[in-house]
Design a protein around this motif. Structure first.
Motif, mmCIF file in Angstrom:
data_model
loop_
_atom_site.group_PDB
_atom_site.id
_atom_site.type_symbol
_atom_site.label_atom_id
_atom_site.label_comp_id
_atom_site.label_asym_id
_atom_site.label_seq_id
_atom_site.Cartn_x
_atom_site.Cartn_y
_atom_site.Cartn_z
ATOM 1 N N HIS A 50 0.826 -1.207 0.000
ATOM 2 C CA HIS A 50 0.000 0.000 0.000
ATOM 3 C C HIS A 50 0.864 1.263 0.000
ATOM 4 C CE1 HIS A 50 0.596 -1.129 4.266
ATOM 5 N NE2 HIS A 50 0.619 0.162 4.512
ATOM 6 N N LEU A 51 2.042 1.207 0.627
ATOM 7 C CA LEU A 51 2.938 2.354 0.597
ATOM 8 C C LEU A 51 3.561 2.513 -0.786
ATOM 9 C CD1 LEU A 51 4.447 4.682 1.850
ATOM 10 C CD2 LEU A 51 6.075 3.070 2.839
ATOM 11 N N LEU A 52 3.968 1.410 -1.384
ATOM 12 C CA LEU A 52 4.527 1.476 -2.739
ATOM 13 C C LEU A 52 3.504 2.022 -3.724
ATOM 14 C CD1 LEU A 52 6.680 -1.753 -3.254
ATOM 15 C CD2 LEU A 52 7.442 0.617 -3.269
ATOM 16 N N ALA A 53 2.239 1.608 -3.576
ATOM 17 C CA ALA A 53 1.197 2.091 -4.475
ATOM 18 C C ALA A 53 0.984 3.595 -4.307
ATOM 19 C CB ALA A 53 -0.106 1.343 -4.213
ATOM 20 N N SER A 54 1.032 4.087 -3.074
ATOM 21 C CA SER A 54 0.879 5.526 -2.827
ATOM 22 C C SER A 54 2.026 6.312 -3.440
ATOM 23 C CB SER A 54 0.804 5.792 -1.320
ATOM 24 O OG SER A 54 -0.263 5.102 -0.720
ATOM 25 N N MET A 55 3.251 5.841 -3.219
ATOM 26 C CA MET A 55 4.417 6.500 -3.788
ATOM 27 C C MET A 55 4.384 6.477 -5.309
ATOM 28 S SD MET A 55 7.226 4.914 -1.136
ATOM 29 C CE MET A 55 8.646 5.554 -2.001
ATOM 30 N N SER A 56 3.942 5.361 -5.870
ATOM 31 C CA SER A 56 3.870 5.233 -7.323
ATOM 32 C C SER A 56 2.839 6.192 -7.909
ATOM 33 C CB SER A 56 3.523 3.794 -7.701
ATOM 34 O OG SER A 56 3.435 3.643 -9.097
ATOM 35 N N ALA A 57 1.703 6.365 -7.226
ATOM 36 C CA ALA A 57 0.659 7.264 -7.726
ATOM 37 C C ALA A 57 1.172 8.697 -7.823
ATOM 38 C CB ALA A 57 -0.568 7.194 -6.813
ATOM 39 N N VAL A 58 1.821 9.178 -6.762
ATOM 40 C CA VAL A 58 2.345 10.543 -6.784
ATOM 41 C C VAL A 58 3.510 10.648 -7.769
ATOM 42 C CG1 VAL A 58 3.389 12.370 -5.398
ATOM 43 C CG2 VAL A 58 1.609 10.930 -4.406
ATOM 44 N N GLY A 59 4.360 9.625 -7.811
ATOM 45 C CA GLY A 59 5.475 9.647 -8.749
ATOM 46 C C GLY A 59 5.018 9.657 -10.193
ATOM 47 N N LEU A 60 3.979 8.876 -10.536
ATOM 48 C CA LEU A 60 3.455 8.872 -11.895
ATOM 49 C C LEU A 60 2.856 10.229 -12.262
ATOM 50 C CD1 LEU A 60 1.773 5.339 -12.090
ATOM 51 C CD2 LEU A 60 3.606 6.187 -13.566
ATOM 52 N N ALA A 61 2.185 10.869 -11.312
ATOM 53 C CA ALA A 61 1.645 12.199 -11.578
ATOM 54 C C ALA A 61 2.769 13.181 -11.878
ATOM 55 C CB ALA A 61 0.822 12.673 -10.378
ATOM 56 N N SER A 62 3.864 13.068 -11.140
ATOM 57 C CA SER A 62 5.035 13.921 -11.379
ATOM 58 C C SER A 62 5.655 13.632 -12.736
ATOM 59 C CB SER A 62 6.075 13.694 -10.274
ATOM 60 O OG SER A 62 7.271 14.375 -10.571
ATOM 61 N N PHE A 63 5.817 12.361 -13.038
ATOM 62 C CA PHE A 63 6.427 11.957 -14.305
ATOM 63 C C PHE A 63 5.557 12.401 -15.482
ATOM 64 C CE2 PHE A 63 8.243 8.213 -16.878
ATOM 65 C CZ PHE A 63 9.299 9.000 -17.308
ATOM 66 N N SER A 64 4.235 12.321 -15.302
ATOM 67 C CA SER A 64 3.307 12.745 -16.347
ATOM 68 C C SER A 64 3.521 14.209 -16.718
ATOM 69 C CB SER A 64 1.868 12.522 -15.878
ATOM 70 O OG SER A 64 0.937 13.139 -16.737
ATOM 71 N N HIS A 65 3.668 15.045 -15.705
ATOM 72 C CA HIS A 65 3.888 16.470 -15.973
ATOM 73 C C HIS A 65 5.269 16.705 -16.564
ATOM 74 C CE1 HIS A 65 3.891 20.814 -15.467
ATOM 75 N NE2 HIS A 65 5.039 20.698 -14.842
ATOM 76 N N SER A 66 6.260 15.976 -16.082
ATOM 77 C CA SER A 66 7.636 16.206 -16.506
ATOM 78 C C SER A 66 7.827 15.935 -17.992
ATOM 79 C CB SER A 66 8.588 15.321 -15.689
ATOM 80 O OG SER A 66 9.923 15.496 -16.083
ATOM 81 N N ILE A 67 7.191 14.884 -18.523
ATOM 82 C CA ILE A 67 7.393 14.521 -19.928
ATOM 83 C C ILE A 67 6.174 14.855 -20.782
ATOM 84 C CG2 ILE A 67 8.978 12.678 -19.302
ATOM 85 C CD1 ILE A 67 6.768 10.665 -19.806
ATOM 86 N N HIS A 68 5.221 15.620 -20.220
ATOM 87 C CA HIS A 68 4.026 16.042 -20.952
ATOM 88 C C HIS A 68 3.279 14.833 -21.523
ATOM 89 C CE1 HIS A 68 5.209 20.235 -20.613
ATOM 90 N NE2 HIS A 68 6.417 19.908 -21.045
ATOM 91 N N ALA A 69 2.976 13.885 -20.661
ATOM 92 C CA ALA A 69 2.267 12.671 -21.072
ATOM 93 C C ALA A 69 0.981 12.535 -20.265
ATOM 94 C CB ALA A 69 3.157 11.446 -20.877
ATOM 95 N N PRO A 70 -0.121 13.154 -20.727
ATOM 96 C CA PRO A 70 -1.383 13.100 -19.959
ATOM 97 C C PRO A 70 -1.883 11.681 -19.731
ATOM 98 C CG PRO A 70 -1.494 14.744 -21.712
ATOM 99 C CD PRO A 70 -0.242 13.961 -21.943
#
Length: 547
Positions: A158-178
């Protein structure tokens, strides 16, 4: 990929001159003193790993070639197998795996670590976790908690999933991948389900990873929410972490990570109470007394400053609930808390003091020709916390003076009212000016230009959204200041990707009151009730339609 150790965080100019860089924004202090343009800071994620595939392959090939040269002088690109047979050329990854199991003529084997049996190219999920881990210091004062609890070898799912969710949101903005934001939201739903399952277990509910997971889920709401409902969702996560702190009790102070997370949850709860005109929960006050045994106030000035904010939330709640009645009583109590705020910040050590930099450049980014430079990000956050409290204190005092002016029986003399009104107004204007001067420090260096930044790299900008809203919504704020505040909020949303900044900017433009954030403790105003949506998936669908 070869891990190259933690790279230097300083700017290129300081690294070339071998001087210590304080990584201040928008320019480090060394460059300011030298009157040169600061070149900015490198992305640590790109520097921590180096692709050594070709070098390893070259060394392995050279070793094989030297042993086989007596048997064959063929120039074809082949590799000798265990029995001297020839094989067709392989791809780099396949070649390394082949080399890992190749038997040398003398019966030995290659060192297996030369050819790792996992992919050398990280997956999207691995990069998302890397984004979160590398930039967690912008959200958490004690980022080593992330390193301690975020080890993939021992982390609960559950902690890995939480970290992954926020990390994916960050990565999405960083590479402009909605499209990655859709995956981030699915990961967020999964994290909610896994965390709720952990909360149903009496043992798992008290684990550090469960509390940390709830804290991370609140981050997701702040950086992805595009409606007022996300403000309520953030508050629900904060309340959830506060309930876990109560459940964990005194045992949470037995570990260093437990103490650090308690301090972080306390900080979030103070902000929530300030925004919603409620007093700090009683169990926080009791647990704080226990935590004093493990915290040294001399080395942690923030500990003593937090007590003033505790008292401030109690004062505002008491005014709202009519536990303190009468203009004179309210004014006297407010002035006493304000005096303690002033004295506490006057006694701060030198490293807590900020530098004022004057400039005529970029008036759209720097208000009134000056900005502040702080030693640490969290220090700027605490300074603004004091300024917000003082603004709200003096707004309450001025409201009480206005109420007293209509009383049939005079409560204050004309001189008292005029003097106190002028004093409160001056304090509010000074605190507002200081908040506006702190905005460049809260904004990542890259956000001043056109280069996009990692959502997490610039996530410290979130901590200035609430103070900026307060400055724009003050009764004494002029239209030029309000327009500047709205422009900075939109810039934070655009450059950093924190969508709540757009929500707040739109509400300020419409001059609408944010129901979630109560600026004045009006006793006649009912307390709004909020509840988390029964279906998180449905809320996301509604927000996507609004977009």
């Amino acid at each position: 990929m070869v891990y190259c150790g933690k790279p230097s965080k300083g700017c290129q100019a300081c690294r070339d001159r071998k001087t210590r860089c304080d990584r201040a924004t928008p320019s480090c202090s060394q460059c300011i003193r030298a009157h040169r343009d600061c070149p900015g800071y490198r992305n640590e994620v790109d520097l921590m790993f180096r692709n050594e595939s070709e070098a390893v392959i070259g060394k392995a090939k050279a070793r094989e070639k030297s042993k086989a040269i007596a048997k064959s002088r063929s120039q074809s690109p082949i590799i000798a197998g265990p029995s001297g047979t020839k094989k067709p050329p392989l791809s780099p990854n396949s070649e390394l795996r082949e080399l890992a199991s190749t038997v040398e003529p003398d019966g030995g084997f290659f060192v297996e670590t030369l050819a790792p049996k996992f992919s050398m190219f990280p997956t999207t999920e691995e990069r998302a976790l890397g984004f979160f881990s590398t930039n967690s210091n912008t959200w958490f004062r004690n980022c080593d908690v992330t390193d301690e609890l975020g080890s993939q070898n021992s982390t609960d799912e559950h902690l890995l999933a939480s970290m992954s969710a926020v990390g994916l949101a960050s990565f999405s903005h960083s590479i402009h991948a909605p499209e990655l934001m859709v995956r981030a939201r699915r990961e967020y739903v999964s994290a909610l389900q896994l965390t709720n399952a952990a909360l149903r277990s009496p043992t798992a509910a008290k684990k550090d990873s469960t509390l940390f997971s709830v804290m991370i889920l609140s981050i997701f709401e702040t950086v992805t929410g595009n409606s007022e409902r996300s403000l309520a969702a953030w508050a629900e996560h904060v309340n959830g972490s506060a309930a876990l702190v109560k459940l964990r009790g005194k045992d949470q102070f037995k570990t260093t990570a437990g103490i650090k997370m308690f301090l972080q949850v306390t900080s979030n709860m103070m902000l929530s109470c300030i925004q919603r005109t409620t007093a700090m929960p009683e169990h926080f006050i009791e647990l704080r007394k226990e935590a004093e045994k493990y915290v040294d106030p001399d080395t942690n000035p923030a500990w003593g400053l937090a007590q003033n904010i505790f008292d401030f939330t109690s004062f505002r709640a008491a005014v709202k609930e009519s536990k303190i009645v009468g203009p004179r009583a309210v004014v006297a109590a407010g002035l006493e808390i304000d005096r303690r705020f002033v004295e506490s910040f006057e006694r701060l050590p030198k490293e807590w003091q900020y530098k004022v930099v004057y400039t005529d450049d970029t008036p759209d980014l720097v208000w009134n020709g000056n900005y502040h430079v702080y030693t640490q990000n969290y220090m700027a956050h605490i300074w603004n916390g004091m300024r917000v409290c003082r603004i709200m204190l003096h707004e309450t005092i001025r409201d009480q003076l206005l109420s007293a002016s209509t009383a049939i029986t005079p409560i204050f003399t004309a001189f008292e009212m005029a003097a106190q009104n002028a004093s409160s107004l001056n304090a509010m204007l000074q605190m507002r000016a200081d908040i506006l001067a702190s905005v460049p420090h809260h904004t990542p260096f890259s956000a001043f230009g056109s280069k996009p930044v990692s959502l997490l790299e610039g996530s410290r900008a979130y901590f200035v959204i609430w103070p900026l809203y307060l400055c724009g919504a003050m009764d004494v704020t002029t239209k030029p200041i309000r327009d500047w505040v709205i422009a900075r909020l939109r810039a934070i949303g655009e450059a950093v990707g924190i969508r709540q900044a757009f929500v707040v900017a739109d509400l300020l433009t419409q001059q609408r009151v944010i129901e979630e954030w109560q600026i004045k403790p009006n006793p006649a105003r009912p307390e709004p009730q909020h509840a988390m949506a029964s279906s998180t998936e449905a809320r996301f669908e509604d927000e996507e339609m609004e977009e």
